[in-house]
Design a protein around this motif. Structure first.
Motif, PDB file in Angstrom:
ATOM      1  N   SER A  56     -86.620 -49.768  17.005  1.00 38.60           N
ATOM      2  CA  SER A  56     -86.275 -50.617  15.933  1.00 38.60           C
ATOM      3  C   SER A  56     -86.856 -50.725  14.768  1.00 38.60           C
ATOM      4  O   SER A  56     -86.786 -49.490  13.694  1.00 38.60           O
ATOM      5  N   LEU A  57     -85.581 -51.253  14.012  1.00 36.73           N
ATOM      6  CA  LEU A  57     -84.800 -51.046  12.822  1.00 36.73           C
ATOM      7  C   LEU A  57     -84.401 -52.503  12.393  1.00 36.73           C
ATOM      8  O   LEU A  57     -84.550 -53.132  12.660  1.00 36.73           O
ATOM      9  N   ASP A  58     -84.674 -52.425  10.929  1.00 34.18           N
ATOM     10  CA  ASP A  58     -85.179 -53.569   9.817  1.00 34.18           C
ATOM     11  C   ASP A  58     -84.644 -52.694   8.430  1.00 34.18           C
ATOM     12  O   ASP A  58     -84.749 -52.034   8.260  1.00 34.18           O
ATOM     13  N   TYR A  59     -83.640 -54.189   8.028  1.00 35.83           N
ATOM     14  CA  TYR A  59     -83.087 -53.786   6.868  1.00 35.83           C
ATOM     15  C   TYR A  59     -83.221 -55.453   6.161  1.00 35.83           C
ATOM     16  O   TYR A  59     -83.321 -56.461   6.339  1.00 35.83           O
ATOM     17  N   ALA A  60     -83.170 -54.665   4.698  1.00 41.07           N
ATOM     18  CA  ALA A  60     -83.331 -56.130   3.851  1.00 41.07           C
ATOM     19  C   ALA A  60     -81.595 -56.335   4.010  1.00 41.07           C
ATOM     20  O   ALA A  60     -80.338 -55.903   3.989  1.00 41.07           O
ATOM     21  N   ASP A  61     -80.889 -57.506   3.961  1.00 41.15           N
ATOM     22  CA  ASP A  61     -80.438 -58.377   3.773  1.00 41.15           C
ATOM     23  C   ASP A  61     -79.295 -58.222   3.190  1.00 41.15           C
ATOM     24  O   ASP A  61     -77.915 -58.326   3.129  1.00 41.15           O
ATOM     25  N   SER A  62     -79.767 -57.246   1.668  1.00 42.95           N
ATOM     26  CA  SER A  62     -78.837 -56.920   0.644  1.00 42.95           C
ATOM     27  C   SER A  62     -78.137 -55.256   1.063  1.00 42.95           C
ATOM     28  O   SER A  62     -76.728 -55.337   0.272  1.00 42.95           O
ATOM     29  N   VAL A  63     -78.119 -55.059   2.159  1.00 49.95           N
ATOM     30  CA  VAL A  63     -77.780 -54.167   2.903  1.00 49.95           C
ATOM     31  C   VAL A  63     -77.042 -53.991   3.748  1.00 49.95           C
ATOM     32  O   VAL A  63     -76.629 -52.817   4.237  1.00 49.95           O
ATOM     33  N   LYS A  64     -77.621 -55.038   4.558  1.00 47.95           N
ATOM     34  CA  LYS A  64     -77.194 -55.115   6.210  1.00 47.95           C
ATOM     35  C   LYS A  64     -75.878 -54.633   6.664  1.00 47.95           C
ATOM     36  O   LYS A  64     -75.051 -55.439   5.580  1.00 47.95           O
ATOM     37  N   GLY A  65     -75.304 -54.364   7.163  1.00 47.24           N
ATOM     38  CA  GLY A  65     -74.009 -54.120   7.792  1.00 47.24           C
ATOM     39  C   GLY A  65     -73.471 -52.841   6.660  1.00 47.24           C
ATOM     40  O   GLY A  65     -72.265 -52.796   7.188  1.00 47.24           O
ATOM     41  N   ARG A  66     -73.964 -52.459   6.013  1.00 47.78           N
ATOM     42  CA  ARG A  66     -73.877 -51.742   4.844  1.00 47.78           C
ATOM     43  C   ARG A  66     -74.918 -50.294   4.826  1.00 47.78           C
ATOM     44  O   ARG A  66     -73.528 -49.053   4.641  1.00 47.78           O
ATOM     45  N   PHE A  67     -75.788 -51.030   5.180  1.00 50.30           N
ATOM     46  CA  PHE A  67     -76.623 -49.353   5.781  1.00 50.30           C
ATOM     47  C   PHE A  67     -76.727 -48.756   6.343  1.00 50.30           C
ATOM     48  O   PHE A  67     -77.259 -50.344   7.397  1.00 50.30           O
ATOM     49  N   THR A  68     -77.069 -47.462   7.170  1.00 50.99           N
ATOM     50  CA  THR A  68     -77.890 -47.291   8.301  1.00 50.99           C
ATOM     51  C   THR A  68     -78.804 -46.182   8.436  1.00 50.99           C
ATOM     52  O   THR A  68     -78.918 -45.655   7.165  1.00 50.99           O
ATOM     53  N   ILE A  69     -79.908 -46.454   8.466  1.00 56.13           N
ATOM     54  CA  ILE A  69     -80.899 -45.242   8.650  1.00 56.13           C
ATOM     55  C   ILE A  69     -81.166 -45.196   9.866  1.00 56.13           C
ATOM     56  O   ILE A  69     -81.252 -45.777  10.751  1.00 56.13           O
ATOM     57  N   SER A  70     -81.625 -43.880  10.549  1.00 57.14           N
ATOM     58  CA  SER A  70     -81.966 -42.605  11.500  1.00 57.14           C
ATOM     59  C   SER A  70     -82.278 -42.368  10.678  1.00 57.14           C
ATOM     60  O   SER A  70     -83.406 -41.659   9.870  1.00 57.14           O
ATOM     61  N   ARG A  71     -83.360 -41.501  12.463  1.00 57.64           N
ATOM     62  CA  ARG A  71     -84.038 -40.051  12.261  1.00 57.64           C
ATOM     63  C   ARG A  71     -84.135 -39.282  13.037  1.00 57.64           C
ATOM     64  O   ARG A  71     -83.637 -39.566  14.345  1.00 57.64           O
ATOM     65  N   ASP A  72     -84.218 -38.376  13.293  1.00 58.18           N
ATOM     66  CA  ASP A  72     -84.395 -37.076  13.538  1.00 58.18           C
ATOM     67  C   ASP A  72     -85.350 -36.166  13.851  1.00 58.18           C
ATOM     68  O   ASP A  72     -86.091 -35.345  12.796  1.00 58.18           O
ATOM     69  N   ASN A  73     -86.263 -36.455  14.557  1.00 54.32           N
ATOM     70  CA  ASN A  73     -87.445 -35.711  14.672  1.00 54.32           C
ATOM     71  C   ASN A  73     -88.002 -34.672  15.028  1.00 54.32           C
ATOM     72  O   ASN A  73     -89.261 -34.268  14.450  1.00 54.32           O
ATOM     73  N   ALA A  74     -86.842 -34.050  15.782  1.00 52.16           N
ATOM     74  CA  ALA A  74     -86.405 -32.526  15.956  1.00 52.16           C
ATOM     75  C   ALA A  74     -86.875 -32.246  14.850  1.00 52.16           C
ATOM     76  O   ALA A  74     -87.364 -30.901  13.889  1.00 52.16           O
ATOM     77  N   LYS A  75     -86.272 -32.443  13.290  1.00 52.56           N
ATOM     78  CA  LYS A  75     -85.677 -32.010  11.857  1.00 52.56           C
ATOM     79  C   LYS A  75     -87.203 -32.569  11.263  1.00 52.56           C
ATOM     80  O   LYS A  75     -87.353 -32.065  10.220  1.00 52.56           O
ATOM     81  N   ASN A  76     -87.724 -33.933  11.850  1.00 55.06           N
ATOM     82  CA  ASN A  76     -88.639 -34.085  10.237  1.00 55.06           C
ATOM     83  C   ASN A  76     -88.524 -34.984   9.764  1.00 55.06           C
ATOM     84  O   ASN A  76     -88.834 -34.378   8.361  1.00 55.06           O
ATOM     85  N   THR A  77     -87.020 -35.651  10.038  1.00 58.70           N
ATOM     86  CA  THR A  77     -85.918 -35.706   8.820  1.00 58.70           C
ATOM     87  C   THR A  77     -85.420 -37.140   9.146  1.00 58.70           C
ATOM     88  O   THR A  77     -85.397 -37.555  10.102  1.00 58.70           O
ATOM     89  N   VAL A  78     -85.615 -38.078   7.937  1.00 59.26           N
ATOM     90  CA  VAL A  78     -84.805 -39.825   8.282  1.00 59.26           C
ATOM     91  C   VAL A  78     -84.188 -39.715   7.214  1.00 59.26           C
ATOM     92  O   VAL A  78     -83.941 -39.511   6.676  1.00 59.26           O
ATOM     93  N   TYR A  79     -82.977 -40.120   7.830  1.00 59.99           N
ATOM     94  CA  TYR A  79     -81.733 -40.616   6.805  1.00 59.99           C
ATOM     95  C   TYR A  79     -81.144 -41.906   6.495  1.00 59.99           C
ATOM     96  O   TYR A  79     -81.566 -42.906   7.079  1.00 59.99           O
ATOM     97  N   LEU A  80     -80.694 -42.423   5.568  1.00 63.08           N
ATOM     98  CA  LEU A  80     -80.312 -43.457   4.936  1.00 63.08           C
ATOM     99  C   LEU A  80     -78.115 -43.456   4.434  1.00 63.08           C
ATOM    100  O   LEU A  80     -78.662 -42.606   4.026  1.00 63.08           O
ATOM    101  N   GLN A  81     -77.718 -43.828   5.903  1.00 64.99           N
ATOM    102  CA  GLN A  81     -76.281 -43.328   5.412  1.00 64.99           C
ATOM    103  C   GLN A  81     -75.669 -45.184   4.446  1.00 64.99           C
ATOM    104  O   GLN A  81     -76.436 -46.450   5.317  1.00 64.99           O
ATOM    105  N   MET A  82     -74.885 -44.792   3.312  1.00 69.53           N
ATOM    106  CA  MET A  82     -74.810 -45.956   3.533  1.00 69.53           C
ATOM    107  C   MET A  82     -73.126 -45.588   2.228  1.00 69.53           C
ATOM    108  O   MET A  82     -72.658 -45.180   1.719  1.00 69.53           O
ATOM    109  N   ASN A  83     -72.732 -47.011   3.064  1.00 73.44           N
ATOM    110  CA  ASN A  83     -71.147 -47.571   2.965  1.00 73.44           C
ATOM    111  C   ASN A  83     -71.033 -47.995   2.516  1.00 73.44           C
ATOM    112  O   ASN A  83     -72.041 -49.379   1.917  1.00 73.44           O
TER     113      ASN A  83
END
Length: 123
Positions: A56-83
């Protein structure tokens, strides 16, 4: 759990950055996560959220289509790719851990705020 956001910096409009949020002193197990940002003189605003399993993902309208949230639970890390960054994306970016199960955009529903990382987009 302490959260530390990193990866911010100065970038030209149209550029990209990848933010990371690392957890220490505990695990992000079972927790949804969110990214928020706060520009000078403005309130903290929701950017994106992701469920524990990433389904399940949710984005603010202002970033939808440009930003991508993801996570690597094995690394205990969350990412935000911003284009396709815009000057209006300039802000201090924070990650936080959801206190409940369901995704939400309300900052008070999150915990573990760290110092954040500064993103500056020049025109």
């Amino acid at each position: 759990v302490q959260l530390q956001a990193s990866g911010g910096g100065l970038v030209q409009a149209g550029g990209s950055l990848r933010l990371s949020c690392a957890a220490s002193g505990g695990t992000l197990s079972g927790a949804a996560m969110g990214w928020f940002r706060q520009a000078p003189g403005k309130e903290r605003e929701f950017v994106a959220a992701i469920s524990w399993a990433g389904g399940s993902l949710d984005y603010a309208d202002s970033v939808k289509g440009r930003f991508t949230i993801s996570r690597d639970n094995a690394k205990n890390t969350v990412y935000l790719q911003m284009n396709s960054l815009k000057p209006e994306d300039t802000a201090q970016y924070y990650c936080a851990r959801r206190k409940g199960v369901w995704l939400t955009r309300i900052p008070s529903s999150y915990e573990g705020w760290g110092q954040g990382t500064l993103v500056t987009v020049s025109s």
